[in-house]
Design a protein around this motif. Sequence first.
Motif, mmCIF file in Angstrom:
data_model
loop_
_atom_site.group_PDB
_atom_site.id
_atom_site.type_symbol
_atom_site.label_atom_id
_atom_site.label_comp_id
_atom_site.label_asym_id
_atom_site.label_seq_id
_atom_site.Cartn_x
_atom_site.Cartn_y
_atom_site.Cartn_z
ATOM 1 N N ALA A 72 0.839 -1.189 0.000
ATOM 2 C CA ALA A 72 0.000 0.000 0.000
ATOM 3 C C ALA A 72 0.873 1.237 0.000
ATOM 4 C CB ALA A 72 -0.924 0.000 1.218
ATOM 5 N N PHE A 73 0.341 2.311 -0.580
ATOM 6 C CA PHE A 73 1.062 3.578 -0.693
ATOM 7 C C PHE A 73 0.218 4.670 -0.070
ATOM 8 C CE2 PHE A 73 2.825 7.354 -2.591
ATOM 9 C CZ PHE A 73 4.157 7.062 -2.844
ATOM 10 N N ALA A 74 0.806 5.426 0.854
ATOM 11 C CA ALA A 74 0.083 6.477 1.569
ATOM 12 C C ALA A 74 0.727 7.839 1.335
ATOM 13 C CB ALA A 74 0.057 6.170 3.069
ATOM 14 N N THR A 75 -0.070 8.890 1.440
ATOM 15 C CA THR A 75 0.422 10.252 1.243
ATOM 16 C C THR A 75 -0.068 11.164 2.360
ATOM 17 O OG1 THR A 75 -1.511 10.772 -0.122
ATOM 18 C CG2 THR A 75 0.487 10.055 -1.271
ATOM 19 N N HIS A 106 3.061 8.640 8.460
ATOM 20 C CA HIS A 106 2.967 9.531 9.615
ATOM 21 C C HIS A 106 4.353 9.807 10.213
ATOM 22 C CE1 HIS A 106 -1.464 8.214 9.994
ATOM 23 N NE2 HIS A 106 -1.421 9.455 9.536
ATOM 24 N N ALA A 107 5.207 8.801 10.210
ATOM 25 C CA ALA A 107 6.560 8.984 10.741
ATOM 26 C C ALA A 107 7.338 9.994 9.901
ATOM 27 C CB ALA A 107 7.292 7.647 10.781
ATOM 28 N N TYR A 108 7.257 9.876 8.575
ATOM 29 C CA TYR A 108 7.970 10.813 7.709
ATOM 30 C C TYR A 108 7.372 12.215 7.775
ATOM 31 C CZ TYR A 108 10.857 7.213 5.603
ATOM 32 O OH TYR A 108 11.781 6.223 5.406
ATOM 33 N N ILE A 113 -1.739 11.878 12.685
ATOM 34 C CA ILE A 113 -2.868 11.589 11.796
ATOM 35 C C ILE A 113 -2.714 12.427 10.527
ATOM 36 C CG2 ILE A 113 -4.461 11.006 13.661
ATOM 37 C CD1 ILE A 113 -5.660 13.814 13.361
ATOM 38 N N GLY A 114 -3.504 12.082 9.523
ATOM 39 C CA GLY A 114 -3.535 12.907 8.319
ATOM 40 C C GLY A 114 -3.116 12.221 7.042
ATOM 41 N N CYS A 115 -2.461 11.058 7.132
ATOM 42 C CA CYS A 115 -2.078 10.337 5.914
ATOM 43 C C CYS A 115 -3.266 9.544 5.377
ATOM 44 C CB CYS A 115 -0.910 9.393 6.197
ATOM 45 S SG CYS A 115 0.656 10.232 6.482
#
Length: 201
Positions: A72-75, A106-108, A113-115
Amino acid sequence: MVKKSLITKIVFVNVLMANSLVACSVLDTPLSFQESELESIQLSDGFRLELQTIPWAAREFRQYQDQDGNKAFATYRQGGKLLATGFSDEKLTKELAFSEALRLCHAYAKVEIGCNIEHFEASLEEPIDLSLYPPEVIGFPDVTHFDYYQKQRGHKAIAGNASGILGGIASTELMAQKKAINQCRRNTHFSAPDCYIIASE
């Protein structure tokens, strides 16, 4: 006998190093996507445009494409601007793929929250019975590591954290635990710095 023991240890280290915790960071390199490259990929219009106009985001997504599923890819965006991404690969389930991609994103982004998930691809591998493994076994490489650990004789330990597992073999249980923790600390991701013993004998 010594040679066999040495080979076993080398194989174990090689198996551990194959563990794939893959995530993205902001890198200022290559080529954006062409529209034709994205035609067959189900993406939001906004992210599709970002992949064509933001080189570092395109690089991250190309790295993601090279991995195996479940992935999975998250932004993460702030004020409509793409600021960070995170992705997972080779996870045992869709849920674990989502969870790991979001955790890394979230770590990067340095937020809690928010990704959001932009893309998911399912694995072609046979499903694994999660009840046979501790919760730290989240990916197919972790299954390999834990199965290998279980087959070893003598004193042994296996360590890990939210990002997966690592292990060690030694002449005493205490030495095996120390070795496993040290291996975990050397190889863990910055987003999961704590290491602990999962099992030992």
